[in-house]
Design a protein around this motif. Structure first.
Motif, short mmCIF file in Angstrom:
data_model
loop_
_atom_site.label_atom_id
_atom_site.label_comp_id
_atom_site.label_asym_id
_atom_site.label_seq_id
_atom_site.Cartn_x
_atom_site.Cartn_y
_atom_site.Cartn_z
N SER A 128 -19.74 9.71 -12.60
CA SER A 128 -21.08 9.26 -12.23
C SER A 128 -21.07 8.56 -10.87
O SER A 128 -21.94 8.78 -10.03
N ASN A 143 -23.00 10.32 -7.78
CA ASN A 143 -24.17 9.57 -7.34
C ASN A 143 -23.95 8.91 -5.99
O ASN A 143 -24.81 8.16 -5.52
N ASN A 192 -31.01 10.21 -21.24
CA ASN A 192 -30.65 11.59 -20.94
C ASN A 192 -31.77 12.29 -20.16
O ASN A 192 -31.50 13.06 -19.23
N GLU A 216 -31.72 11.02 -16.70
CA GLU A 216 -30.57 11.61 -16.01
C GLU A 216 -30.90 13.02 -15.55
O GLU A 216 -30.56 13.43 -14.43
N HIS A 265 -31.02 14.02 -11.67
CA HIS A 265 -30.18 15.07 -11.11
C HIS A 265 -31.03 16.14 -10.44
O HIS A 265 -30.61 16.75 -9.45
N ARG A 294 -32.08 16.37 -21.14
CA ARG A 294 -31.77 16.49 -19.71
C ARG A 294 -32.56 17.65 -19.08
O ARG A 294 -33.22 17.45 -18.05
#
Length: 349
Positions: free
Chosen positions: A27, A31, A89, A92, A96, A307
């Motif tokens: 991560s 990131n 999730n 996330e 992304h 996700r």
């Protein structure tokens, strides 16, 4: 039956396993966190593994046209963050979908209170949010506060929907998930399959049970109400429900637990009864909670698609498809086969 081949989404956990490091390290690297020291060698290894595995390449956002949002921000309003991993999730997935396009996600937790939602909405708009994602932690119909009626930016609903379909909405395909879980056991030869459902007032519980019944009907198997026991999504309720199923004159050879926490209690009850999984009894869960990988044997389960749902929501904001009535978009769950399900034991005469 849907025979369409699906490609399993590559997760940070997959990257971590292949790179030989922790998910937290992955991560940090992906990131581009600069205030945590990661060796250049490890950083390069993680990036190479992520690239070779195709991490993130399955996202529908690659074609979403996020250029219009570049340099801006998106507001993410959710009722709860800490109680379950679903919201995290989804965020996330949204993050992304937007990180390579210089789009920032601002998150507000409201505890489902209208006054908090109004304040969060006003502050997100003041901060320059170019779109709003509104998420419910439980899949359900929502009645939005009047503050959402005249938004100057697009709104997308995640894990919830309205009666009038005014806004794009995305939810998990729970009925198909319930059918997949049950069908996976039928394909292994099970003909007497119990199920432990969640609280019956929740749509997820209703739809997963409907999928269970659909799978039985497709296989020509009778529905037996004695094999259906209601739980409350907790390990204790899974333990108690399994005891009821095992006490039947003709107990099931497999149990579909409609979340992984109930499956955890189910494992304990089976062990205390002197039985083995999957030799004597197969178990399938639902959610792909982290605990499913730590049970022994590891739990066969279904992964909730929060996700990709988060990514889809961002794509809708980029496409600005919010001007006409919208059908609810359903995202399928993925069956993850592990060691807790097998063929039924041969019964001695």
């Amino acid at each position: 039956m849907n025979s369409r081949k699906t490609t399993k989404r590559v997760t940070m956990m997959d990257v971590a396993k292949a790179a030989g490091c922790s998910q937290a390290t992955v991560s940090v690297v992906l990131n581009s966190v600069t205030d945590i020291k990661i060796s250049p060698e490890l950083r390069e290894r993680v990036l190479n593994v992520a690239s070779s595995l195709g991490y993130g390449m399955g996202s529908p956002i690659r074609r979403a046209g996020l250029e219009d949002l570049r340099g801006g921000c998106i507001g993410f309003i959710v009722d709860q963050l800490a109680t379950t991993p679903e919201a995290v999730n989804a965020i996330e997935g949204a993050r992304h979908a937007s990180w390579e396009n210089d789009v920032t996600i601002l998150v507000a937790q409201t505890q489902g209170r209208a006054e908090h939602e109004r304040k969060a909405l006003a502050r997100l708009l003041q901060a320059g949010a170019q779109g709003i994602v509104y998420m419910s932690i439980f899949t359900r119909r929502v009645s939005l506060d009047h503050a959402f009626d005249t938004l100057p930016v697009p709104l997308v609903l995640l894990n919830c929907y309205t009666d009038d379909d005014r806004f794009p909405a995305v939810v998990p395909d729970e009925m198909t998930g319930g059918r997949m879980a049950t069908s996976s056991l039928i394909k292994k030869g099970h003909r007497r399959i119990g199920t432990i459902v969640g609280e019956s007032f929740m749509e997820a519980a209703q739809d997963r049970l409907a999928g269970y019944r659909e799978a039985l009907a497709e296989a020509g198997l009778p529905y037996d109400g004695r094999l259906v026991v209601e739980g409350s999504w907790t390990p204790t309720s899974g333990f108690e429900a399994t005891q009821k199923l095992l006490s039947l004159e003709e107990p099931p050879t497999a149990i579909f637990c409609q979340n992984d926490k109930m499956a955890m209690g189910c494992f304990t009850a089976i062990g205390e009864a002197g039985l083995r999984i999957p030799d004597d009894l197969s178990v399938v869960g639902y959610d792909d909670d982290e605990l499913s990988r730590h049970l022994r044997p590891q739990l066969t389960t279904l992964e909730l698609p929060h996700r990709p749902m988060g990514a889809w929501a961002i794509g809708q904001l980029a496409n600005k498809t919010t001007s006409s009535p919208n059908r609810i978009h359903k995202v399928g769950c993925t069956l993850i086969e592990r060691a807790s399900s097998g063929r039924p034991a041969v019964r001695k005469p």
